[in-house]
Design a protein around this motif. Structure first.
Motif, PDB file in Angstrom:
ATOM      1  N   GLU A   3      43.239  -0.206 -35.952  1.00 32.68           N
ATOM      2  CA  GLU A   3      44.454  -1.018 -35.970  1.00 32.68           C
ATOM      3  C   GLU A   3      44.390  -2.085 -37.057  1.00 32.68           C
ATOM      4  N   THR A  61      49.008   6.332 -38.593  1.00 36.29           N
ATOM      5  CA  THR A  61      49.696   5.776 -37.418  1.00 36.29           C
ATOM      6  C   THR A  61      50.049   6.870 -36.427  1.00 36.29           C
ATOM      7  N   ILE A  62      50.509   8.010 -36.944  1.00 38.22           N
ATOM      8  CA  ILE A  62      50.824   9.146 -36.071  1.00 38.22           C
ATOM      9  C   ILE A  62      49.564   9.629 -35.353  1.00 38.22           C
ATOM     10  N   TYR A  69      48.579   7.068 -32.639  1.00 37.26           N
ATOM     11  CA  TYR A  69      49.495   7.122 -31.488  1.00 37.26           C
ATOM     12  C   TYR A  69      49.213   8.358 -30.635  1.00 37.26           C
ATOM     13  N   TYR A  70      48.948   9.484 -31.285  1.00 39.50           N
ATOM     14  CA  TYR A  70      48.667  10.720 -30.552  1.00 39.50           C
ATOM     15  C   TYR A  70      47.381  10.582 -29.731  1.00 39.50           C
ATOM     16  N   LYS A 111      45.943   7.842 -28.611  1.00 39.02           N
ATOM     17  CA  LYS A 111      46.122   6.899 -27.498  1.00 39.02           C
ATOM     18  C   LYS A 111      46.953   7.515 -26.383  1.00 39.02           C
ATOM     19  N   SER A 112      47.993   8.254 -26.751  1.00 40.55           N
ATOM     20  CA  SER A 112      48.819   8.914 -25.725  1.00 40.55           C
ATOM     21  C   SER A 112      48.007   9.962 -24.972  1.00 40.55           C
TER      22      SER A 112
END
Length: 476
Positions: free
Chosen positions: A345, A452-453, A456-457, A459-460
């Protein structure tokens, strides 16, 4: 049954602070002069008749040799110990540096500075960050920030000292003084004791631990099972059946293939390569390092191109260094808090700051705003360079860190070969630094988008796994 068990963990301090001293000496003696290459060697290059094209080719040779040496560091560690390899690299580096005192041709300068110093620098650089990674886990960000901050402070005073030395002692006298300083890396190598010598022994509790007797029984049972496998290869080859001869031939070919495969794997760790190529910590970091380096090389000429005088350009570069230094000090003081935020991050945040500041500098005609943007670029420069080695450490296991750092340097070199001349060609064809800077900014934007993608993937996916586990526990 619960039994006490002990494990060895990195010290996160202790001798590790002397490793920080070693890292400061190694990095300072090998890289502090890189931003002052033109200041140090300008008169010497005129003396030997080296043009600006030759100087660019020399820097490219140095970068490629550094990338190759960094990549081969891990295989070399299988042939000799870490300190022996570091000592050999230090000898080669000092010979290459001292040899410039006697050089009187461009070819000699290429061999001494481009090849010898480049190869040794790649090994020293990789080993230095590898041993820091082995000594520190919880305090890794603190240790790297401490080292990088002190190196940045030393780099700020280096140009002043170089000007003074060149004025009083000339180029060759300065080279003798600098050779004496760079020889301090022998002292740094002596401090680089293996981390396992200083591991802490802590007590942990684990359930259902196999006793020594049970472990031996399991090993014996495995050996018995292996001994029951029938031998398809007859002792008497002449009496062997065609099927047995065919099996023996195929087994021999398979053994040769396995032998070549082992040699290849000893040089290249396939698992590390796959992991680095498929994640932002590999491709994203190497692209960011390349883009930042090219931009830093271009920005002085770009400022001269918009009619800034020498004092204004020097002040702008000082603000760049100031932003870099302040960010390093911030990372040093806030390392405990930033450890909970997440390195990826922070890295993406630094890339965003770098992208916006570069675009802002191109979009505004105001000189003060441009200076503010250049200061912000220094902040981005710090995050890109300091956090890169932390990201690599988090992406691979400790024993594979050296291989991963070497592969990262190789990726930077690979990107530098085609993209560096391409960006230079864009600038020459368009006769505009603005277009070249937009190309570099677009690389930043692509890295930010895909990283970023990916983040996000991941973490999801982690949240889905955690919720699935909690539902299973509730059902039980």
């Amino acid at each position: 049954m619960t039994t006490k068990k002990y494990k060895l963990v990195p010290p996160d301090g202790g001798w590790g602070y002397l490793i920080c001293v070693s890292a400061i000496v190694n990095i300072t003696t090998t890289t502090a002069l890189t931003p002052n290459f033109g200041l140090l060697y300008n008169d010497f290059m005129l003396e030997i008749g080296m043009t600006s094209t030759g100087a660019t080719l020399l820097n490219a040779t140095n970068s490629i040799c550094m990338a190759i040496a960094g990549f081969l560091t891990d295989p070399l560690l299988k042939l000799m110990s870490m300190r022996k390899l570091a000592f050999a690299a230090a000898i080669i580096f000092d010979i290459g540096f001292f040899g410039v005192f006697f050089a009187n041709s461009a070819l000699q300068f290429f061999i001494l500075n481009g090849v010898m110093q480049g190869l040794s620098l790649g090994v020293i650089f990789t080993l230095t960050f590898s041993i820091l990674n082995e000594y520190f886990v919880e305090k890794r960000l603190f240790a790297l920030s401490l080292v990088q901050t002190i190196v940045a402070i030393i780099s700020l005073v280096t140009p002043v000292l170089l000007k003074w030395s060149l004025a009083y002692y000339g180029f060759r006298g300065t080279m003798l003084i600098l050779t004496g300083i760079t020889m301090q890396n022998f002292f740094a190598v002596c401090l680089m004791q293996p981390a396992k010598w200083h591991f802490k022994r802590i007590e942990v509790c684990s359930e259902n631990v196999l006793s020594e007797k049970e472990s031996l029984m399991a090993v014996n049972e495995k050996e018995d099972n292996e001994s029951n496998v029938p031998n398809l290869i007859p002792k008497d080859v002449e009496n062997a059946t065609p099927a047995q001869k065919s099996y023996e031939s195929s087994l021999t070919e398979h053994t040769k293939v396995n032998g070549l495969k082992k040699i290849f794997q000893s040089i290249i760790d396939i698992s590390v390569c796959k992991q680095m190529i498929s994640t932002g910590a590999g491709i994203g970091t190497s692209l960011a390092l390349f883009t930042n380096l090219v931009y830093l090389l271009f920005i002085p000429q770009a400022l001269y191109d918009i009619n800034w005088d020498q004092n204004s350009v020097a002040f702008a570069l000082s603000l760049y260094a100031f932003g870099d230094l302040v960010t390093r000090m911030f990372l040093l003081c806030a390392s405990r808090w930033l450890h909970n935020v997440g390195s990826q991050e922070l890295y993406i945040g630094g890339l965003v700051v770098g992208l916006l500041s570069r675009l802002g500098m191109e979009w505004t005609p105001n000189k003060i705003v441009k200076l503010v943007c250049i200061t912000l670029m220094g902040i981005s420069h710090c995050t890109i360079n300091v956090l890169a080695f932390i990201l690599v450490g988090e992406s691979v296991s400790p024993e594979k860190y050296t291989s991963a750092i070497g592969f990262l340097l190789l990726l930077v070199g690979v990107f530098f070969l085609p993209l560096g001349p391409a960006v230079g060609a864009v600038r020459d064809i368009t006769n505009s630094y603005t277009v070249a800077f937009y190309v570099l900014s677009s690389i930043f934007a692509i890295v930010i988008l895909f990283w970023t993608i990916e983040l996000y993937y991941k973490k999801s996916k982690h949240k889905r796994e955690m919720s699935s586990r909690s539902r299973q526990i509730n059902l039980k």
